[in-house]
Structures are given as C-alpha cells and as structure tokens.
Write a protein that holds these residues in place. Structure first.
Motif, mmCIF file in Angstrom:
data_model
loop_
_atom_site.group_PDB
_atom_site.id
_atom_site.type_symbol
_atom_site.label_atom_id
_atom_site.label_comp_id
_atom_site.label_asym_id
_atom_site.label_seq_id
_atom_site.Cartn_x
_atom_site.Cartn_y
_atom_site.Cartn_z
ATOM 1 N N LEU A 1 -107.186 83.426 -30.576
ATOM 2 C CA LEU A 1 -107.043 82.443 -29.394
ATOM 3 C C LEU A 1 -105.771 82.656 -28.750
ATOM 4 N N ILE A 2 -105.780 82.540 -27.500
ATOM 5 C CA ILE A 2 -104.581 82.718 -26.815
ATOM 6 C C ILE A 2 -104.149 81.326 -26.168
ATOM 7 N N ILE B 1 -112.093 86.653 -26.931
ATOM 8 C CA ILE B 1 -110.962 85.870 -26.807
ATOM 9 C C ILE B 1 -111.248 84.384 -26.167
ATOM 10 N N LEU B 2 -110.565 83.404 -26.697
ATOM 11 C CA LEU B 2 -110.597 82.081 -26.186
ATOM 12 C C LEU B 2 -109.265 81.560 -25.737
ATOM 13 N N CYS C 1 -108.566 88.432 -17.301
ATOM 14 C CA CYS C 1 -108.827 88.554 -18.556
ATOM 15 C C CYS C 1 -110.328 89.088 -18.452
ATOM 16 N N GLU C 2 -111.287 88.087 -17.937
ATOM 17 C CA GLU C 2 -112.654 88.368 -17.748
ATOM 18 C C GLU C 2 -112.783 89.731 -17.022
ATOM 19 N N ALA D 1 -120.276 95.946 -26.779
ATOM 20 C CA ALA D 1 -120.247 95.101 -28.158
ATOM 21 C C ALA D 1 -120.638 93.642 -27.742
ATOM 22 N N GLY D 2 -120.515 93.351 -26.390
ATOM 23 C CA GLY D 2 -120.960 92.026 -26.092
ATOM 24 C C GLY D 2 -120.117 91.036 -26.378
ATOM 25 N N VAL D 3 -118.593 91.392 -26.453
ATOM 26 C CA VAL D 3 -117.652 90.522 -26.614
ATOM 27 C C VAL D 3 -117.298 89.653 -25.228
ATOM 28 N N VAL D 4 -116.841 88.494 -25.329
ATOM 29 C CA VAL D 4 -116.692 87.487 -24.418
ATOM 30 C C VAL D 4 -115.458 86.785 -24.241
#
Lengths: 159, 159
Positions: free
Chosen positions: B34-35, B78-79, B117-118, B130-133
């Motif tokens: 979490l950021i 990351i959120l 970030c995106e 890895a499909g992380v978002v």
C-alpha cells in the motif's frame, strides 16, 4: 526526534499477540484508533507522558455529526502496535534503522507507554462508562494485523 | 519536503473508489504494497519520477525465504492511496494542514504519480508475466479501506 507515531482510524482491527510458534491469540478492538509506535535512539521515559497526553487528546476521531474530537472524548478504543520499522530511513535501495532505540530500552518504554494509556482510560469516566478498551501488541513480534476502516485518516506525529 | 509517503505491506487490500452516494466499486489487490501519498505545498512534477523510482525499487517486500526485495522484483501488486492527512502537523489538540498542496495541483501530481507507476509495471517483464497490477484510489474521496497483513511493516519516506 525521540519517537515517531502513526495514527490510523479503524472500524475494527485485530492484531496477533502470540509468537508465531504458539497458538494464535489476538488483541481486537471495534471502532477506534490504531497507534503505531517507534522509539528512537536516546529516548527516555520523560517523553512518554507528553506522547500519551498528545495522542489521547488530539482531535482526530469523527463523531456521527462529522465533527472531530479526541479518542478519550468520543470515546473510542485504541490498539497500540509496536512498529520499529517506522524509524527506518531510505538509503539507496535499502532501509536503515540506525536511529532506532535498542531492544531492551525500547521494550521498557513501550511497556511504560501502554501502562500510561491504560491508566488514562481507567481514570476517564466517559471511557469507563462506554466500556472502551486499550489493547496492544507484543513488543518484538511480527505484527500480524487485519483492519477495516471508513477511511484510515492517517496522521504522523513526531516527538 | 515535497511529498510524504507511507508504505505498508499487505496480503490483500480493498479500497472503495466511488463517491459515497454512488454504487460502491472497489480497487483490490492481493499480496503487495500500500502506497499512501501526500504532496506538500510547492511540489512540482519534477519530484514524481524520483519518488516512483525510489518507491518501486526500495527493498521492502519479503520473499518466501525471508529476504527483502523490491516490489518490482518480488513481484507484487501496489495499491496507491491518496492521503492528504499525512501532511498534517499537530498544533495543540488540532491537526493543521498548512503545508499541504492545493487540490488542483495535488490532483495533477497524483495522476502523474499513478500513471508513472502503471508505466513502470507495464515495462517490467517480470511484472507483466506475473500479472501483478497497479490499483489506485480516487483523489479527494474518503478512502474506505480494508486490509489484511502478515505484518504491516510500516515505513515512511519523505521527498
């Protein structure tokens, strides 16, 4: 800086207070404030009453009418979380913890901090009548935490 | 100080991204970081690439072997949570937000931060495989958040 504290408001929170190898036990609160505490090198017991006075009286808890009052005045619960990582400083790609207090001194200050919060809640008629509580994590443990918020409303206070 | 950022590690997290009066929609992540981001008065777009570079490369994510690597290297999700309250300063019993950036500038910097970030995630082969978002909250909203952690492992980084 003698201590760094982070405050987050929660609707409920649950923190594991046993070591990983033991049967899990939890400290739980309903609506209230999470208080993440980190003591820095050179901190002494003198700082604790000032910290507790500030943290329990600063107006960060939202009433049903949308005003802000202290956690003692709402009243609401608190969950104290020892969080040494808060004292870290980024250097390149690593975090360094050179400013953190030693383990024994940190543990003693943390115990003093928890005891004083408990005393202030016990002496406050509104808190006693409402049945709000002080809960806390175990110093030195990994702080396995779940929380549910209506806005973490995160604040940092340094002492 | 141009910006203050708080990092917490989570196993999962869910953040409401719609306004209170609309049907609730959520940004959710599984394991990741979490950021919480707050821009201060005087911050400009120049600071954003430096922030993103530091935050995505600092080694705060624990591997299964107990080592620490960056969120890009783990890789994990990351959120991003806009959190203007992080810029508050305690004065007596009140928090003051005199050092916070104005709403329009803050919104523009936040959008730039999210976009960068995106982009970094999209350019990183390990993240793509890895499909992380990258997920993010809506600037100006109340950040209704739930999280589940294996230790919030909270860090503060100022820019």
């Amino acid at each position: 800086m003698a201590a760094r504290v982070l405050l987050q408001q929660c609707l409920s929170a649950r923190l594991q207070v046993t070591e990983a190898e033991e049967a899990a036990e939890y400290a739980e609160i309903q609506r209230g404030t999470l208080i993440y505490v980190c003591f820095c090198k050179g901190a002494t017991g003198d700082i604790v009453p000032k910290m507790v006075n500030t943290l329990l009286n600063v107006k960060l808890c939202e009433t049903n009418e949308g005003n802000y009052v202290s956690v003692l005045d709402l009243p609401a619960n608190i969950l104290i979380i020892p969080q040494a990582t808060l004292g870290g400083k980024a250097k390149g790609r690593n975090m360094q913890y050179h400013y953190n207090i030693g383990k024994e001194n940190g543990k003693a200050l943390y115990a003093q901090f928890v005891a004083l919060c408990e005393k202030e809640f016990a002496l406050n008629c509104r808190c006693v009548e409402a049945g709000v509580v002080v809960r806390h994590g175990t110093y030195g443990n990994r702080q396995v935490l779940q929380m549910d918020t209506n806005g973490p409303y995160t604040h940092l206070i340094e002492f």
